[in-house]
Design a protein around this motif. Structure first.
Motif, PDB file in Angstrom:
ATOM      1  N   HIS A  11       0.866  -1.181   0.000  1.00 13.61           N
ATOM      2  CA  HIS A  11       0.000   0.000   0.000  1.00 13.61           C
ATOM      3  C   HIS A  11       0.894   1.219   0.000  1.00 13.61           C
ATOM      4  O   HIS A  11       1.915   1.235   0.686  1.00 13.61           O
ATOM      5  CB  HIS A  11      -0.839   0.065   1.287  1.00 13.61           C
ATOM      6  CG  HIS A  11      -1.826  -1.053   1.407  1.00 13.61           C
ATOM      7  ND1 HIS A  11      -3.176  -0.848   1.359  1.00 13.61           N
ATOM      8  CD2 HIS A  11      -1.650  -2.377   1.573  1.00 13.61           C
ATOM      9  CE1 HIS A  11      -3.799  -2.004   1.485  1.00 13.61           C
ATOM     10  NE2 HIS A  11      -2.896  -2.957   1.608  1.00 13.61           N
ATOM     11  N   PHE A  12       0.541   2.232  -0.777  1.00 10.66           N
ATOM     12  CA  PHE A  12       1.172   3.547  -0.606  1.00 10.66           C
ATOM     13  C   PHE A  12       0.147   4.390   0.129  1.00 10.66           C
ATOM     14  O   PHE A  12      -0.851   4.806  -0.470  1.00 10.66           O
ATOM     15  CB  PHE A  12       1.530   4.179  -1.952  1.00 10.66           C
ATOM     16  CG  PHE A  12       2.730   3.553  -2.605  1.00 10.66           C
ATOM     17  CD1 PHE A  12       4.004   3.721  -2.075  1.00 10.66           C
ATOM     18  CD2 PHE A  12       2.601   2.787  -3.761  1.00 10.66           C
ATOM     19  CE1 PHE A  12       5.116   3.143  -2.679  1.00 10.66           C
ATOM     20  CE2 PHE A  12       3.706   2.216  -4.365  1.00 10.66           C
ATOM     21  CZ  PHE A  12       4.969   2.393  -3.818  1.00 10.66           C
ATOM     22  N   GLY A  13       0.324   4.619   1.410  1.00 13.52           N
ATOM     23  CA  GLY A  13      -0.715   5.255   2.216  1.00 13.52           C
ATOM     24  C   GLY A  13      -1.949   4.367   2.172  1.00 13.52           C
ATOM     25  O   GLY A  13      -1.866   3.178   2.470  1.00 13.52           O
ATOM     26  N   PRO A  36      -0.949  -3.366 -17.738  1.00 19.64           N
ATOM     27  CA  PRO A  36      -1.095  -1.965 -18.126  1.00 19.64           C
ATOM     28  C   PRO A  36      -0.368  -1.040 -17.149  1.00 19.64           C
ATOM     29  O   PRO A  36       0.037  -1.469 -16.063  1.00 19.64           O
ATOM     30  CB  PRO A  36      -2.605  -1.742 -18.096  1.00 19.64           C
ATOM     31  CG  PRO A  36      -3.206  -2.922 -17.449  1.00 19.64           C
ATOM     32  CD  PRO A  36      -2.196  -4.003 -17.354  1.00 19.64           C
ATOM     33  N   SER A  37      -0.226   0.201 -17.551  1.00 20.65           N
ATOM     34  CA  SER A  37       0.417   1.207 -16.717  1.00 20.65           C
ATOM     35  C   SER A  37      -0.271   1.269 -15.350  1.00 20.65           C
ATOM     36  O   SER A  37      -1.489   1.259 -15.269  1.00 20.65           O
ATOM     37  CB  SER A  37       0.310   2.554 -17.431  1.00 20.65           C
ATOM     38  OG  SER A  37       0.968   3.524 -16.697  1.00 20.65           O
ATOM     39  N   GLY A  38       0.523   1.283 -14.294  1.00 17.65           N
ATOM     40  CA  GLY A  38      -0.039   1.402 -12.950  1.00 17.65           C
ATOM     41  C   GLY A  38      -0.468   0.097 -12.324  1.00 17.65           C
ATOM     42  O   GLY A  38      -1.015   0.076 -11.224  1.00 17.65           O
ATOM     43  N   SER A  39      -0.207  -1.032 -12.989  1.00 20.45           N
ATOM     44  CA  SER A  39      -0.670  -2.310 -12.444  1.00 20.45           C
ATOM     45  C   SER A  39       0.271  -2.849 -11.364  1.00 20.45           C
ATOM     46  O   SER A  39      -0.031  -3.872 -10.752  1.00 20.45           O
ATOM     47  CB  SER A  39      -0.851  -3.338 -13.566  1.00 20.45           C
ATOM     48  OG  SER A  39       0.338  -3.507 -14.292  1.00 20.45           O
ATOM     49  N   GLY A  40       1.410  -2.206 -11.142  1.00 24.05           N
ATOM     50  CA  GLY A  40       2.269  -2.597 -10.025  1.00 24.05           C
ATOM     51  C   GLY A  40       3.519  -3.360 -10.411  1.00 24.05           C
ATOM     52  O   GLY A  40       4.237  -3.868  -9.538  1.00 24.05           O
ATOM     53  N   LYS A  41       3.828  -3.428 -11.700  1.00 24.51           N
ATOM     54  CA  LYS A  41       4.995  -4.201 -12.160  1.00 24.51           C
ATOM     55  C   LYS A  41       6.293  -3.676 -11.555  1.00 24.51           C
ATOM     56  O   LYS A  41       7.079  -4.435 -10.987  1.00 24.51           O
ATOM     57  CB  LYS A  41       5.106  -4.140 -13.695  1.00 24.51           C
ATOM     58  CG  LYS A  41       3.840  -4.479 -14.420  1.00 24.51           C
ATOM     59  CD  LYS A  41       3.986  -4.296 -15.919  1.00 24.51           C
ATOM     60  CE  LYS A  41       4.182  -2.866 -16.392  1.00 24.51           C
ATOM     61  NZ  LYS A  41       2.993  -2.008 -16.309  1.00 24.51           N
ATOM     62  N   SER A  42       6.510  -2.362 -11.692  1.00 19.90           N
ATOM     63  CA  SER A  42       7.755  -1.776 -11.178  1.00 19.90           C
ATOM     64  C   SER A  42       7.826  -1.922  -9.663  1.00 19.90           C
ATOM     65  O   SER A  42       8.908  -2.090  -9.102  1.00 19.90           O
ATOM     66  CB  SER A  42       7.845  -0.297 -11.525  1.00 19.90           C
ATOM     67  OG  SER A  42       7.827  -0.135 -12.904  1.00 19.90           O
ATOM     68  N   THR A  43       6.675  -1.836  -9.029  1.00 24.21           N
ATOM     69  CA  THR A  43       6.667  -1.963  -7.570  1.00 24.21           C
ATOM     70  C   THR A  43       7.152  -3.363  -7.161  1.00 24.21           C
ATOM     71  O   THR A  43       7.942  -3.490  -6.220  1.00 24.21           O
ATOM     72  CB  THR A  43       5.246  -1.680  -7.026  1.00 24.21           C
ATOM     73  OG1 THR A  43       4.847  -0.385  -7.485  1.00 24.21           O
ATOM     74  CG2 THR A  43       5.210  -1.720  -5.523  1.00 24.21           C
ATOM     75  N   ILE A  44       6.717  -4.394  -7.857  1.00 19.95           N
ATOM     76  CA  ILE A  44       7.198  -5.749  -7.546  1.00 19.95           C
ATOM     77  C   ILE A  44       8.714  -5.807  -7.715  1.00 19.95           C
ATOM     78  O   ILE A  44       9.434  -6.327  -6.853  1.00 19.95           O
ATOM     79  CB  ILE A  44       6.531  -6.807  -8.452  1.00 19.95           C
ATOM     80  CG1 ILE A  44       5.028  -6.885  -8.161  1.00 19.95           C
ATOM     81  CG2 ILE A  44       7.174  -8.186  -8.253  1.00 19.95           C
ATOM     82  CD1 ILE A  44       4.297  -7.933  -8.973  1.00 19.95           C
TER      83      ILE A  44
HETATM   84  N1  LIG Z   1       5.995   6.245  -4.089  1.00 18.35           N
HETATM   85  C1  LIG Z   1       4.721   6.129  -4.429  1.00 18.35           C
HETATM   86  N2  LIG Z   1       3.751   6.755  -3.743  1.00 18.35           N
HETATM   87  C2  LIG Z   1       2.443   6.620  -4.077  1.00 18.35           C
HETATM   88  N3  LIG Z   1       2.000   5.861  -5.097  1.00 18.35           N
HETATM   89  C3  LIG Z   1       2.904   5.210  -5.818  1.00 18.35           C
HETATM   90  C4  LIG Z   1       4.309   5.302  -5.547  1.00 18.35           C
HETATM   91  N4  LIG Z   1       4.966   4.537  -6.439  1.00 18.35           N
HETATM   92  C5  LIG Z   1       4.019   4.006  -7.245  1.00 18.35           C
HETATM   93  N5  LIG Z   1       2.787   4.399  -6.874  1.00 18.35           N
HETATM   94  C6  LIG Z   1       1.520   4.001  -7.509  1.00 18.35           C
HETATM   95  O1  LIG Z   1       1.476   2.593  -7.514  1.00 18.35           O
HETATM   96  C7  LIG Z   1       0.845   2.092  -8.689  1.00 18.35           C
HETATM   97  C8  LIG Z   1       1.744   1.061  -9.350  1.00 18.35           C
HETATM   98  O2  LIG Z   1       2.917   1.682  -9.802  1.00 18.35           O
HETATM   99  P1  LIG Z   1       4.008   0.889 -10.636  1.00 18.35           P
HETATM  100  O3  LIG Z   1       5.055   1.878 -11.022  1.00 18.35           O
HETATM  101  O4  LIG Z   1       4.414  -0.312  -9.901  1.00 18.35           O
HETATM  102  O5  LIG Z   1       3.150   0.473 -11.900  1.00 18.35           O
HETATM  103  P2  LIG Z   1       3.658  -0.138 -13.257  1.00 18.35           P
HETATM  104  O6  LIG Z   1       2.776  -1.298 -13.522  1.00 18.35           O
HETATM  105  O7  LIG Z   1       5.128  -0.369 -13.219  1.00 18.35           O
HETATM  106  O8  LIG Z   1       3.286   1.010 -14.265  1.00 18.35           O
HETATM  107  P3  LIG Z   1       4.135   1.692 -15.441  1.00 18.35           P
HETATM  108  O9  LIG Z   1       4.068   0.731 -16.608  1.00 18.35           O
HETATM  109  O10 LIG Z   1       3.356   2.937 -15.704  1.00 18.35           O
HETATM  110  O11 LIG Z   1       5.513   1.935 -14.920  1.00 18.35           O
HETATM  111  C9  LIG Z   1       0.571   3.305  -9.541  1.00 18.35           C
HETATM  112  O12 LIG Z   1      -0.784   3.638  -9.411  1.00 18.35           O
HETATM  113  C10 LIG Z   1       1.445   4.382  -8.959  1.00 18.35           C
HETATM  114  O13 LIG Z   1       0.866   5.649  -9.138  1.00 18.35           O
END
Ligand SMILES: Nc1ncnc2c1ncn2[C@@H]1O[C@H](COP(=O)(O)OP(=O)(O)OP(=O)(O)O)[C@@H](O)[C@H]1O
Length: 374
Positions: A11-13, A36-44
């Motif tokens: 969770h971010f907040g 898709p963009s924002g699905s959380g890939k980079s976060t993993i």
């Molecule tokens: N530091 C942060 N604080 C708040 N929200 C965040 C933070 N980092 C990422 N997010 C949110 O978390 C969600 C997932 O982000 P992430 O970068 O993992 O997506 P992604 O699938 O890699 O997308 P993209 O293809 O656009 O890079 C997004 O909605 C993003 O706005």
């Protein structure tokens, strides 16, 4: 090195970004995270690298829990979208810089830098500065810096997204070759399904904070577990129709009309109960002809013909329902009317429950196919 993710959440907040991600990435596997963009890939990826903590859940490298390990203790290498090259250092110095933490002798460093440069075909440009390189060459330096570390695990976050289409295709092949030669575990993030399909040995499809499906490219393509995966994987996209099934009459009623203005029917494979469904049909399974050949053919108007030379993507329409026939030949660009033959094989008709989007498997598929359906 094998990687295990168990019940990862983030969770971010108050904003949930990852929900219960559990997966195993095998030793030496080329594993792609796509969504898709924002699905959380980079976060993993950032959680695996230790750059950000998970809210809950654990990460294991082989059998060792690394959930709380510092990034430098994870012994992995990362390649980012923006390359992150140091502008004042030469190509060779950039690669050497990545070895700093490994405390090697100068001779060993020299050998690693030379090997890595050779692998990415940049030996001749070792003394250039990054700004004296093309985008593709800069990308190769970033890859060389990662492989010179000889890390067992390499993470790549959209590494090709800044390159033009042709270079991207070339670099995809190079990365696949490099992975074959080095056999490191490679986790690769992209939002591009074509990239995922052409590179990944296995692919995790993410959407809506969750894993939608994990499988080989063909498992995802042939046996999508839900309507999201069905339409996300494949280009042109899978056609989707809202249909009703009459199991007793063994018919599917399409949201279209036949030549007499009656609801258009096609035959039903065994094992699908009566009800309303989303029916998915891949564009290449839709046949198109200028004359009707069977009672099940559906008349359509031709909306657009995209001629690709050896093939055509033809947009057609019946009763406000527009869909694509992807045919392996040239189609007359001035044709106004045509007839569509829908496939009858169970494997080519993908039924999804309208509420959950989950795949409903026909009797034939249940009998013949177990692979890829988790
Ligand atoms: N530091 C942060 N604080 C708040 N929200 C965040 C933070 N980092 C990422 N997010 C949110 O978390 C969600 C997932 O982000 P992430 O970068 O993992 O997506 P992604 O699938 O890699 O997308 P993209 O293809 O656009 O890079 C997004 O909605 C993003 O706005």
């Amino acid at each position: 090195m094998a990687i295990q993710l168990t019940h990862l959440t983030k969770h971010f907040g108050d904003t949930p970004v990852l929900d219960d991600i559990t997966a195993t990435i095998n030793e030496g596997e080329f594993y792609v995270l796509v969504g898709p963009s924002g699905s959380g890939k980079s976060t993993i990826l950032r959680i695996i690298a230790g750059l950000i903590p998970a809210t809950s859940g654990d990460i294991y490298f082989d059998d060792k829990k690394v959930t709380d390990a510092a990034p430098k203790d994870r012994h992995l290498a990362m390649v980012f979208q923006n390359y992150a090259l140091l502008p004042f250092m030469s190509v060779a110095e950039n690669i050497r810089f990545g070895l700093h933490n490994l405390h090697l002798s100068t001779a060993d460093e020299d050998a690693r830098v030379a090997d890595a440069l050779q692998m990415v075909h940049l030996s001749d440009l070792a003394d250039r500065k990054p700004k004296e390189l093309s985008g593709g060459q800069q990308q190769r330096v970033a890859v060389a810096r990662a492989i010179a570390t000889q890390a067992n695990l390499v993470l790549m976050d959209e590494p090709l997204s800044n390159l033009d289409a042709q270079l991207r295709t070339e670099m995809r092949e190079e990365l696949v070759e490099l992975h074959k030669a080095l056999k490191m575990t490679l986790i690769y993030v992209t939002h591009d399904q074509t990239e995922a399909m052409t590179m990944g040995e296995r692919i995790m499809v993410l959407n809506d904070h969750r894993i939608q499906q994990v499988g080989t490219p063909l498992e995802l393509y042939n046996h999508p577990q839900n309507a999201f995966v069905a339409t996300f994987i494949g280009s042109p996209k899978m056609n989707m129709f809202t249909v009703t099934v009459d199991a007793a009459a063994k018919t599917i009623t399409l949201p279209m009309v036949d030549e007499d203005g009656r609801p258009a029917l096609i035959p039903l494979p065994a094992g699908i109960p009566s009800g309303t469904y989303q029916l998915g049909v891949r564009p290449e399974k839709v046949r198109l002809s200028l004359a009707s050949a069977s009672e099940y053919d559906v008349p359509v108007t031709v909306v657009n013909v995209a001629s690709l030379g050896r093939a055509s993507n033809v947009a057609v329409k019946n009763s406000d329902v527009e869909f694509i026939a992807d045919i392996a030949e040239q189609f007359p660009e001035d044709a106004a009317k045509a007839f569509v033959t829908f496939p009858t094989a169970a494997a080519d008709l993908h039924f999804f429950a309208p509420d959950t989007g989950l795949a409903v498997t026909s009797a034939a598929e249940k009998a013949g196919v177990t692979d890829g359906i988790a």
